[in-house]
Write an enzyme that holds these catalytic residues in place. Structure first.
Site, mmCIF file in Angstrom:
data_model
loop_
_atom_site.group_PDB
_atom_site.id
_atom_site.type_symbol
_atom_site.label_atom_id
_atom_site.label_comp_id
_atom_site.label_asym_id
_atom_site.label_seq_id
_atom_site.Cartn_x
_atom_site.Cartn_y
_atom_site.Cartn_z
ATOM 1 N N ARG A 165 68.289 23.020 21.090
ATOM 2 C CA ARG A 165 67.256 23.677 20.297
ATOM 3 C C ARG A 165 67.149 23.143 18.870
ATOM 4 O O ARG A 165 66.813 23.875 17.946
ATOM 5 C CB ARG A 165 67.497 25.192 20.258
ATOM 6 C CG ARG A 165 67.395 25.883 21.619
ATOM 7 C CD ARG A 165 65.967 25.837 22.153
ATOM 8 N NE ARG A 165 65.825 26.692 23.323
ATOM 9 C CZ ARG A 165 65.900 26.294 24.584
ATOM 10 N NH1 ARG A 165 66.124 25.011 24.842
ATOM 11 N NH2 ARG A 165 65.734 27.137 25.587
ATOM 12 N N SER A 214 61.671 32.919 23.217
ATOM 13 C CA SER A 214 63.034 33.408 22.983
ATOM 14 C C SER A 214 63.295 33.552 21.484
ATOM 15 O O SER A 214 63.006 32.647 20.706
ATOM 16 C CB SER A 214 64.057 32.445 23.586
ATOM 17 O OG SER A 214 63.921 32.399 24.988
ATOM 18 N N GLU A 296 66.296 31.497 17.024
ATOM 19 C CA GLU A 296 65.617 30.347 17.614
ATOM 20 C C GLU A 296 64.207 30.224 17.045
ATOM 21 O O GLU A 296 63.685 29.127 16.880
ATOM 22 C CB GLU A 296 65.560 30.479 19.137
ATOM 23 C CG GLU A 296 64.949 29.274 19.823
ATOM 24 C CD GLU A 296 65.178 29.266 21.321
ATOM 25 O OE1 GLU A 296 64.280 28.792 22.036
ATOM 26 O OE2 GLU A 296 66.246 29.719 21.775
#
Length: 308
Positions: A165, A214, A296
């Protein structure tokens, strides 16, 4: 004084309607370049002291209510072309991930993991997006980009620092195109697989709500390459559930009842509501488990000025 452009340059543009969560104050400037040459010229002439913020479709972003003291660069139609050359799929940074997956599948090339990832290719590369065990890092060959100084460059994937990520792209660098290597596959089978992915996503995620995907990274279990460690079961949503925070609310913000790692605008939320609820979740999960979740979703911009 802003440099002359062939695209669109707007002062004080409210960013709320450009983000999936529909929150955020004004950018100092919003620049939508006509093409790469326009972007090169603009950045090359822009005062180096002026901050630049590349923005995709706003699918993984909270812009704070006070707005963004920067030139926001948002790529449009001049950057959304998709072409297939043998086993390579070349996509403009503004092309939607889902469109790239479909076009590749029609040509018998497998980038099906992109089908259910929200957002555009530029954001997917910048965040090393992944789904169903595949990540951008597994397929990316190279990118084209324009540096903050206004140089058009080609960067191999190995230089991007892709990890779980995240990437190590230089600040102010604007991605314009990405080249992927895609294995061959039967178009009908690839289409069937994508239909299954969509059905699975829609049955477990709040796709009809205003969300940004998310909210928190899974806290552990990923290698430095960004590939999933299939032996690790620790998931952010489980920690949120165990802390009793499924459905938690603050103002118009809510942790989804359907999937507790999805932060949604349930109606009338401000950026402060959303970010405040997220910070409360981090605090209470840490109290419950001793594990500190990491955002995130990207949060940028300023808090609103108190005029009282």
């Amino acid at each position: 004084m802003m440099p002359p452009v062939r695209g669109t340059l707007t002062q004080g543009r409210i960013l709320a309607d450009l983000t999936w969560l529909r929150v955020g104050g004004p950018a100092d400037w919003l620049f939508q370049p006509a093409d790469e040459a326009d972007l090169v010229q603009f950045l090359g002439a822009l005062d180096p002291a002026v901050p630049v913020f590349p923005m995709g479709v706003g699918s993984n972003l909270i812009v704070r209510d006070g707005g963004l003291r920067a030139v926001v660069i948002r790529l449009g139609r001049g950057f959304n072309a998709i072409r297939i050359e043998g086993d390579r799929v070349i996509a403009g940074a503004a092309a939607l991930d889902a469109h790239v997956a479909r076009r590749a599948a029609e040509a018998g090339r497998d980038l099906t993991f992109l089908r259910t990832i929200p957002g555009s290719i530029g954001g997917a590369v910048r965040m090393n997006a992944g789904c169903y065990g595949s990540y951008v890092a597994d397929h990316l060959i190279e990118v084209r980009a324009v540096t903050r100084e206004g140089r058009a460059v080609t960067l191999p994937a190995a230089e991007l620092g892709l990890a779980y990520r995240q990437s190590a792209l230089p600040e102010g660098c604007v991605l314009t195109e990405a080249t992927f290597r895609a294995e061959a596959g039967d178009p009908a089978e690839l289409a069937r697989r994508m239909d299954e992915q969509i059905a699975r996503r829609d049955s477990s995620q709040p796709t009809k709500e205003r969300s940004a995907g998310s909210t928190f990274r899974n806290p552990a279990g990923f290698s430095s390459t960004g590939r999933a460690d299939d032996t690790h079961e620790l998931k952010a949503w489980k920690l949120i559930d165990e802390a009793g925070l499924r459905g938690a609310r603050r103002g118009g913000a809510q942790m989804s009842e359907m999937h507790s790692n999805f932060l949604i605008n349930a109606g009338g939320a401000t950026a402060a509501d959303l970010e405040g609820l997220g910070e409360e979740v981090i605090k209470r999960v840490f109290q419950s488990s001793g594990i500190r979740l990491e955002w995130e979703i990207m949060r940028v911009g300023e808090l609103p000025v108190n005029k009282e």
